[in-house]
Design a protein around this motif. Structure first.
Motif, mmCIF file in Angstrom:
data_model
loop_
_atom_site.group_PDB
_atom_site.id
_atom_site.type_symbol
_atom_site.label_atom_id
_atom_site.label_comp_id
_atom_site.label_asym_id
_atom_site.label_seq_id
_atom_site.Cartn_x
_atom_site.Cartn_y
_atom_site.Cartn_z
ATOM 1 N N UNK A 184 0.835 -1.201 0.000
ATOM 2 C CA UNK A 184 0.000 0.000 0.000
ATOM 3 C C UNK A 184 0.869 1.251 0.000
ATOM 4 N N UNK A 185 0.333 2.317 -0.572
ATOM 5 C CA UNK A 185 1.025 3.604 -0.648
ATOM 6 C C UNK A 185 0.152 4.692 -0.041
ATOM 7 N N UNK A 186 0.764 5.541 0.751
ATOM 8 C CA UNK A 186 0.056 6.624 1.435
ATOM 9 C C UNK A 186 0.631 7.960 0.977
ATOM 10 N N UNK A 187 -0.249 8.843 0.540
ATOM 11 C CA UNK A 187 0.149 10.208 0.185
ATOM 12 C C UNK A 187 -0.427 11.167 1.212
ATOM 13 N N UNK A 188 0.413 12.050 1.737
ATOM 14 C CA UNK A 188 -0.039 13.066 2.691
ATOM 15 C C UNK A 188 0.319 14.429 2.115
ATOM 16 N N UNK A 189 -0.690 15.185 1.729
ATOM 17 C CA UNK A 189 -0.488 16.529 1.192
ATOM 18 C C UNK A 189 -0.852 17.562 2.254
ATOM 19 N N UNK A 190 0.109 18.400 2.604
ATOM 20 C CA UNK A 190 -0.145 19.505 3.536
ATOM 21 C C UNK A 190 -0.327 20.759 2.690
ATOM 22 N N UNK A 191 -1.500 21.346 2.739
ATOM 23 C CA UNK A 191 -1.857 22.443 1.843
ATOM 24 C C UNK A 191 -2.013 23.756 2.603
ATOM 25 N N UNK A 192 -1.431 24.803 2.059
ATOM 26 C CA UNK A 192 -1.605 26.136 2.654
ATOM 27 C C UNK A 192 -2.725 26.882 1.939
ATOM 28 N N UNK A 193 -3.696 26.149 1.466
ATOM 29 C CA UNK A 193 -4.876 26.730 0.820
ATOM 30 C C UNK A 193 -6.029 25.747 0.973
ATOM 31 N N UNK A 194 -7.250 26.241 0.787
ATOM 32 C CA UNK A 194 -8.426 25.382 0.874
ATOM 33 C C UNK A 194 -8.640 24.683 -0.465
ATOM 34 N N UNK A 195 -8.892 23.383 -0.405
ATOM 35 C CA UNK A 195 -9.083 22.595 -1.620
ATOM 36 C C UNK A 195 -10.445 21.929 -1.679
ATOM 37 N N UNK A 196 -10.805 21.235 -0.623
ATOM 38 C CA UNK A 196 -12.011 20.414 -0.624
ATOM 39 C C UNK A 196 -13.230 21.194 -0.123
ATOM 40 N N UNK A 197 -14.402 20.777 -0.588
ATOM 41 C CA UNK A 197 -15.633 21.471 -0.217
ATOM 42 C C UNK A 197 -16.184 20.895 1.083
ATOM 43 N N UNK A 198 -15.389 21.006 2.127
ATOM 44 C CA UNK A 198 -15.846 20.658 3.473
ATOM 45 C C UNK A 198 -15.098 21.548 4.453
ATOM 46 N N UNK A 199 -15.393 21.403 5.713
ATOM 47 C CA UNK A 199 -14.739 22.240 6.727
ATOM 48 C C UNK A 199 -13.719 21.451 7.538
ATOM 49 N N UNK A 200 -13.387 20.253 7.078
ATOM 50 C CA UNK A 200 -12.426 19.413 7.789
ATOM 51 C C UNK A 200 -11.001 19.830 7.446
ATOM 52 N N UNK A 201 -10.172 19.983 8.460
ATOM 53 C CA UNK A 201 -8.772 20.291 8.168
ATOM 54 C C UNK A 201 -8.005 19.028 7.786
ATOM 55 N N UNK A 202 -8.564 17.847 8.108
ATOM 56 C CA UNK A 202 -7.926 16.570 7.788
ATOM 57 C C UNK A 202 -8.952 15.678 7.092
ATOM 58 N N UNK A 203 -8.729 15.433 5.807
ATOM 59 C CA UNK A 203 -9.612 14.559 5.029
ATOM 60 C C UNK A 203 -8.805 13.363 4.546
ATOM 61 N N UNK A 204 -9.426 12.171 4.604
ATOM 62 C CA UNK A 204 -8.747 10.939 4.224
ATOM 63 C C UNK A 204 -9.580 10.202 3.181
ATOM 64 N N UNK A 205 -8.939 9.753 2.101
ATOM 65 C CA UNK A 205 -9.635 9.078 1.019
ATOM 66 C C UNK A 205 -9.098 7.664 0.827
ATOM 67 N N UNK A 206 -10.061 6.722 0.583
ATOM 68 C CA UNK A 206 -9.742 5.348 0.223
ATOM 69 C C UNK A 206 -10.598 4.965 -0.982
ATOM 70 N N UNK A 207 -10.425 3.733 -1.463
ATOM 71 C CA UNK A 207 -11.203 3.232 -2.588
ATOM 72 C C UNK A 207 -12.311 2.346 -2.032
ATOM 73 N N UNK A 208 -13.555 2.848 -2.093
ATOM 74 C CA UNK A 208 -14.696 2.156 -1.507
ATOM 75 C C UNK A 208 -15.844 2.056 -2.506
ATOM 76 N N UNK A 209 -16.676 1.020 -2.365
ATOM 77 C CA UNK A 209 -17.885 0.874 -3.158
ATOM 78 C C UNK A 209 -18.920 1.892 -2.684
#
Length: 315
Positions: A115-140
């Motif tokens: 498995x490979x894990x990518x952690x991007x620390x962003x100094x800007x807003x990207x995602x349309x939520x209010x979470x400072x920490x969002x995690x994505x996996x591959x799910x049905x």
């Protein structure tokens, strides 16, 4: 005492978190990140591209993200991004896929892939939520069954982090991110109350802030990053300008020639001329920023003669 440098600068970030002597700092940061994702903590990591003194912040061959592996062979990539390139999602998937595919040697079975894990620390807003920490996996979609856990992507968005909403004395990932965000040194003691490795990161930042060579290399990288941001903004504005100019001119000529036929031809010609004008404006901005002509030729498609003519006319 010199003013503290900004730990969000990717060159400085790698000095603090990606050096062998600070491997314990990176391990603590990763475990705080993984704890919030409800996954097992790491016992040990191996740096795959540790910071070296020969690393040049202006050398395109220098890799300023951090790559590590766990004792089980899982690969981890940590990257700091100061500016929004407007392609962050696709860029993330592209670099994740390269990391995943790089494990396989010709003749090996796919079952050997870890498995490979990518952690991007962003100094800007990207995602349309209010979470400072969002995690994505591959799910049905309907059942949330995992296809595979080989892909894991974290986005840590610093602007979404509000210091007032956290009990800082409790420790955790938020304290690390507040340090990176640049919380004043008045709060450092509270931030490190339950984060001993964070104190080591702070000590490293203070040391580097007083080191003349580190400051020079940091400032060179800052200039490069700001120039890149200016180029991206100029290109974006030129694209918008070209489209608007093309629409206006196309509509005007279209009305004169007849509604259906005129609008079609006018818009096509107007967009073409508008794009040309936008490209020329982009080339001029690049010239004013000191970009060399060869690079401008590659970026805009204009000839050297055309760029030199633009340069002469702008004087």
């Amino acid at each position: 005492m010199n003013e503290l440098l900004d730990p969000r600068n990717d060159f400085l970030f790698k000095r603090i978190f990606g050096s062998e002597e600070n491997r314990d700092v990176l391990l603590a940061f990763l475990n705080r990140t993984f704890a919030e994702a409800n996954r097992p903590l790491l016992r040990e990591i191996v740096l795959l591209n540790p910071y070296l003194d020969k690393d040049d912040p202006l050398d395109k061959q220098s890799i300023l993200d951090i790559r590590a592996s766990t004792s089980e062979g899982e690969l981890i990539n940590v990257e700091m991004q100061l500016f929004n390139r407007y392609d962050m999602e696709k860029r993330t998937l592209f670099y994740w896929s390269k990391m995943y595919a790089s494990q396989l040697i010709e003749g090996q079975s796919y079952s050997t892939l870890k498995s490979c894990v990518t952690i991007n620390i962003l100094d800007f807003k990207l995602l349309k939520n209010e979470l400072y920490h969002s995690v994505f996996h591959l799910r049905e979609d309907q059942t949330a069954i995992a296809l595979t856990d080989d892909i894991e992507i974290h986005f840590l968005e610093l602007p979404k982090l509000d210091p007032q909403s956290f009990a800082l004395e409790k420790g955790g990932l938020a304290n690390w991110l507040l340090f990176l965000k640049g919380v004043t040194t008045d709060h450092w003691e509270v931030l490190t109350m339950n984060e001993p490795e964070l104190k080591k990161a702070m000590d490293t930042l203070e040391f580097l802030s007083q080191d003349q060579e580190a400051r020079m290399r940091y400032e060179a990288r800052q200039k490069y990053l700001h120039d890149q941001a200016s180029l991206m903004e100029a290109a974006k504005n030129a694209e918008i300008y070209g489209f608007k100019a093309g629409m206006e001119e196309g509509l005007e000529k279209g009305i004169e020639k007849g509604i259906e036929k005129g609008i079609k031809k006018g818009i096509e010609k107007g967009i073409e001329q508008g794009i040309e004008k936008g490209i020329e404006q982009t080339a001029l901005r690049f010239l004013r920023l000191g970009v060399d002509i060869e690079t401008i030729v590659k970026a805009t498609g204009l000839t050297e003669d055309a760029i030199r003519s633009l340069s002469d006319s702008a004087k």
